[in-house]
Design an enzyme around this catalytic site. Structure first.
Site, mmCIF file in Angstrom:
data_model
loop_
_atom_site.group_PDB
_atom_site.id
_atom_site.type_symbol
_atom_site.label_atom_id
_atom_site.label_comp_id
_atom_site.label_asym_id
_atom_site.label_seq_id
_atom_site.Cartn_x
_atom_site.Cartn_y
_atom_site.Cartn_z
ATOM 1 N N ARG A 73 -1.809 -8.080 9.623
ATOM 2 C CA ARG A 73 -2.179 -8.979 8.531
ATOM 3 C C ARG A 73 -1.958 -10.413 8.999
ATOM 4 N NH1 ARG A 73 1.369 -9.026 5.075
ATOM 5 N NH2 ARG A 73 2.738 -7.335 5.703
ATOM 6 N N TYR A 201 -9.013 -5.617 10.698
ATOM 7 C CA TYR A 201 -7.708 -4.957 10.625
ATOM 8 C C TYR A 201 -7.445 -4.455 9.194
ATOM 9 C CZ TYR A 201 -2.861 -4.010 10.086
ATOM 10 O OH TYR A 201 -1.692 -3.365 9.749
ATOM 11 N N LYS A 210 -3.457 -4.089 -0.142
ATOM 12 C CA LYS A 210 -2.608 -5.242 -0.455
ATOM 13 C C LYS A 210 -3.342 -6.244 -1.353
ATOM 14 C CE LYS A 210 0.667 -3.824 2.340
ATOM 15 N NZ LYS A 210 1.878 -3.187 1.790
ATOM 16 N N HIS A 230 5.507 -3.468 -4.643
ATOM 17 C CA HIS A 230 5.466 -2.984 -3.260
ATOM 18 C C HIS A 230 6.560 -1.918 -3.121
ATOM 19 C CE1 HIS A 230 5.624 -4.248 1.285
ATOM 20 N NE2 HIS A 230 4.859 -3.200 1.096
ATOM 21 N N SER A 252 8.831 -4.780 5.015
ATOM 22 C CA SER A 252 8.204 -4.000 6.082
ATOM 23 C C SER A 252 9.248 -3.634 7.138
ATOM 24 C CB SER A 252 7.083 -4.803 6.736
ATOM 25 O OG SER A 252 6.132 -5.138 5.759
ATOM 26 N N CYS A 254 11.482 -1.204 7.173
ATOM 27 C CA CYS A 254 12.805 -0.743 6.720
ATOM 28 C C CYS A 254 12.772 0.736 6.338
ATOM 29 C CB CYS A 254 13.297 -1.579 5.549
ATOM 30 S SG CYS A 254 13.851 -3.222 6.024
ATOM 31 N N ASP A 281 3.936 3.140 -0.600
ATOM 32 C CA ASP A 281 3.751 1.692 -0.418
ATOM 33 C C ASP A 281 3.616 0.898 -1.724
ATOM 34 O OD1 ASP A 281 3.559 -0.463 1.431
ATOM 35 O OD2 ASP A 281 1.392 -0.537 1.174
ATOM 36 N N ARG A 379 -1.710 2.223 13.803
ATOM 37 C CA ARG A 379 -1.643 2.849 12.478
ATOM 38 C C ARG A 379 -2.370 4.178 12.443
ATOM 39 N NH1 ARG A 379 0.873 -0.142 8.028
ATOM 40 N NH2 ARG A 379 1.552 -2.041 9.033
HETATM 41 C C1 OXD Z 1 3.017 -3.726 5.053
HETATM 42 C C2 OXD Z 1 2.155 -2.533 5.095
HETATM 43 O O1 OXD Z 1 2.902 -4.599 5.935
HETATM 44 O O2 OXD Z 1 2.337 -1.654 4.235
HETATM 45 O O3 OXD Z 1 3.841 -3.819 4.140
HETATM 46 O O4 OXD Z 1 1.274 -2.458 5.960
HETATM 47 MN MN MN Z 2 3.604 -2.256 2.650
#
Ligand code: OXD
Ligand code: MN
Length: 597
Positions: A73, A201, A210, A230, A252, A254, A281, A379
């Site tokens: 991102r 991406y 998002k 989130h 992110s 964690c 997510d 990913r």
């Molecule tokens: C993030 C994702 O960056 O879920 O939080 O990709």
């Molecule tokens: Mn996320």
């Protein structure tokens, strides 16, 4: 144009208007059928957008490579475009809607010529549910179409909803020239519109994720009195069949995905727990007629990080990604399988790396740094229904009732393994002051604390001061509000070793959290909240020295006094907009710490 025509005039007009700007050769409506998907997969193979993997070992699986400067991102190119700058807040990049439309409009002009414009009607959340929102994404990327078919509910059922006159988020995407200098991810919450151009991406182009489900949805949710967060959602079932659900927010990296599909640890097997994964997510949460908070996962797929995924960190995901997966930027092995650093099994002797170059283990670049087979942010996209622990309530229109909200961060010191907020308002303060320390994996100063309130800093589609106010207001709307907790799996000893084993063992902490929700155990009152008595955490089968547990549960007033300075600096950024209640909580914490120090 193929034959799917909607009766929704607004939709038809908008598709035509966007086509006049982008000038595609064709327009194809996506109907959600397998026949159409197979055709698109075939075309994507022919163009090289997808590489088919070994269909015996990995049925329905493909590999895609993005451009090398388009792998994550791009927050600096992501904007919230509200009429007033103030409404975007200090937490967002802002551009005025008129200049944003103009700037991106120039890049979109003729961008789809020689290409097809795909029209993807999609529902975030179960089709027809009160919780759900509809979006329509126009894109010139087959990769986007095929991923949206996994991540969202797509097709004619959604068009039927639109025929009833439902509003929709207008999502426009073009790869254009995939030029980082002509890349923009723009959100127009006041127009319910998203424009994304110049990227391929996932996080920038799967606009249901998002962009819609967090940035636009958070804006709508405030107006409509619900919450777009989130957060993962998981259920914990006891042997008597009773299931309690929790929602948890972590920045992110964690371990949100791992926690959402945790497998109970050996030591707790006798208790017969079963975990149900609702989402990894995003959570959309509403107060239902029973006065409790209910949550749905708006997505229907996982967009997970590959490196580090293995049978120890996440055995459920290893099972989940055996079929119907689109891998992005991983290593391709000579026998057409996907591999990444930290995968199970032996390291392949050779392969093609994420940049499409021949690769061998141990290779080093000109600076002497190891050459990775897979990009660190490589990913996979996979349907949730492939997950052995997928919840049977995924399609339930009202979702699942939430007993506890859990916040977490990565702190080497300071935050104990777990603590409970005194009440909702204090819990909002705990979420608003969430932070993580920079790890070696990130650029910047090691150990530097980065504030990430509710893990929403990059995703809140408006001024975060108003977002905190919204959280406080939501507490008042809920006669049965969930309890709020904070966890820290990352506390270390003097040598920098993790004190807590994490992963599967985290269930021991969730068990205490649920016991607190059900008033089954007492807790120790500290200046920061309620902390477990060591004997109330079930440590059966876990060889954790008593001293380590004491360290994990320790609250040190001098460390918190230091933390207060950082909190003050952060709160000050919101000037007079910050709700006074959060300053009150700050003062109260300060007093409690002083009287304990
Ligand atoms: C993030 C994702 O960056 O879920 O939080 O990709
Ligand atoms: Mn996320």
């Amino acid at each position: 144009m193929n034959k799917i025509i909607t009766h929704n005039k607004k939709l038809k007009d908008w598709v035509e208007k966007m086509a006049r700007i982008c000038k595609p050769d064709n327009i194809l409506w996506i109907d959600g059928t397998n026949e159409q998907r197979f055709l698109l997969e075939k075309e994507a193979e022919d163009t090289g957008e997808l590489i088919q993997l070994d269909q015996q070992k990995l049925p329905g699986c493909f590999l895609h490579r993005t451009a090398i400067d388009d792998v994550a991102r791009t927050e600096h190119l992501t904007f919230i475009c509200t009429k007033k700058k103030h409404d975007a807040g200090p937490n967002n990049n802002w551009m005025s809607p008129s200049s944003a439309y103009k700037k991106a409009g120039n890049i979109f002009k003729g961008a789809m010529s020689g290409r097809t414009m795909y029209v993807i009607p999609f529902s975030m959340g179960p089709v027809g549910s009160e919780f759900s929102k509809i979006g329509v994404e126009l894109t010139d990327s087959r990769y986007v179409v095929l991923n949206m078919l996994i991540m969202t509910r797509v097709g004619n059922a959604v068009l039927k909803e639109l025929d009833k006159g439902k509003d929709f988020t207008k999502c426009l995407h073009s790869k254009a020239e995939l030029d980082i200098n002509k890349r923009l991810i723009l959100h127009f919450p006041e127009d319910n519109t998203i424009w994304s151009v110049g990227s391929g991406y996932g996080g920038n182009v799967l606009l249901g994720k998002k962009c819609l489900s967090l940035r636009i949805a958070s804006f709508i949710a405030r107006r409509e009195h619900w919450m777009a967060e989130h957060m993962l959602i998981m259920g914990i079932e006891e042997t008597n069949g009773h299931i309690e659900y929790i929602a948890a927010a972590f920045p992110s990296a964690c371990g949100k995905t791992n926690l959402a599909m945790l497998v109970p640890p050996e030591g707790l097997k006798v208790k017969g727990y079963r975990i149900w994964t609702v989402g990894d997510d995003i959570a959309w949460m509403r107060v239902d007629s029973d006065g409790a908070l209910w949550a749905v996962n708006p997505e229907s797929g996982f967009f997970g990080v590959a490196p580090g995924t293995n049978s120890k960190s996440n055995p459920m995901m290893v099972e989940t990604i055996k079929k119907d997966v689109i891998f992005t930027n991983v290593l391709l092995t000579p026998d057409k399988r996907a591999w990444w650093e930290g995968a199970d099994g032996e390291i392949p002797g050779e392969g093609i790396d994420w940049q499409g170059r021949p690769w061998k283990p141990g290779m080093r670049d000109e600076k002497g740094k190891p050459v990775l087979g897979a990009h660190p942010n490589s990913r996979f996209t996979v349907p949730i229904k492939n997950c052995p622990s997928a919840s049977f309530r995924l399609e339930q229109h009202h979702g699942v009732p939430i007993s506890a909200i859990v916040f977490g961060g990565r702190r080497a010191h300071l935050a104990p393994l777990v603590y409970e907020a005194f009440n909702w308002q204090h819990g909002v303060f705990v979420g608003a002051t969430m932070a993580s320390e920079r790890t070696a994996a990130q650029v910047g100063e090691l150990g530097e604390v980065r504030r990430d309130p509710m893990a929403m800093l990059p995703f809140c589609g408006y001024n975060m001061a108003y977002y905190f106010r919204h959280w406080l207001n939501m507490g008042k709307r809920m006669p049965k509000a969930p309890k709020i907790f904070h966890v820290n799996w990352f506390k270390t000893d003097e040598r920098g070793e993790f004190l807590w084993p994490g992963f599967t063992e985290n269930l021991r902490v969730l068990e205490w959290i649920l016991d607190r929700c059900n008033n089954k155990v007492d807790a120790f009152k500290t200046p920061i909240g309620y902390v477990p008595y060591p004997q109330d955490l079930d440590m059966t089968g876990l060889n954790l020295p008593r001293q380590a547990l004491e360290k994990l549960l320790e609250v040190k007033p001098d460390e918190w006094a230091e933390e207060l300075k950082g909190i003050k600096r952060f709160f000050t950024e919101f000037k007079k907009d910050l709700p006074i209640e959060l300053w009150d909580e700050y003062e109260n914490l300060s007093k409690r710490i002083k009287s304990n120090g």
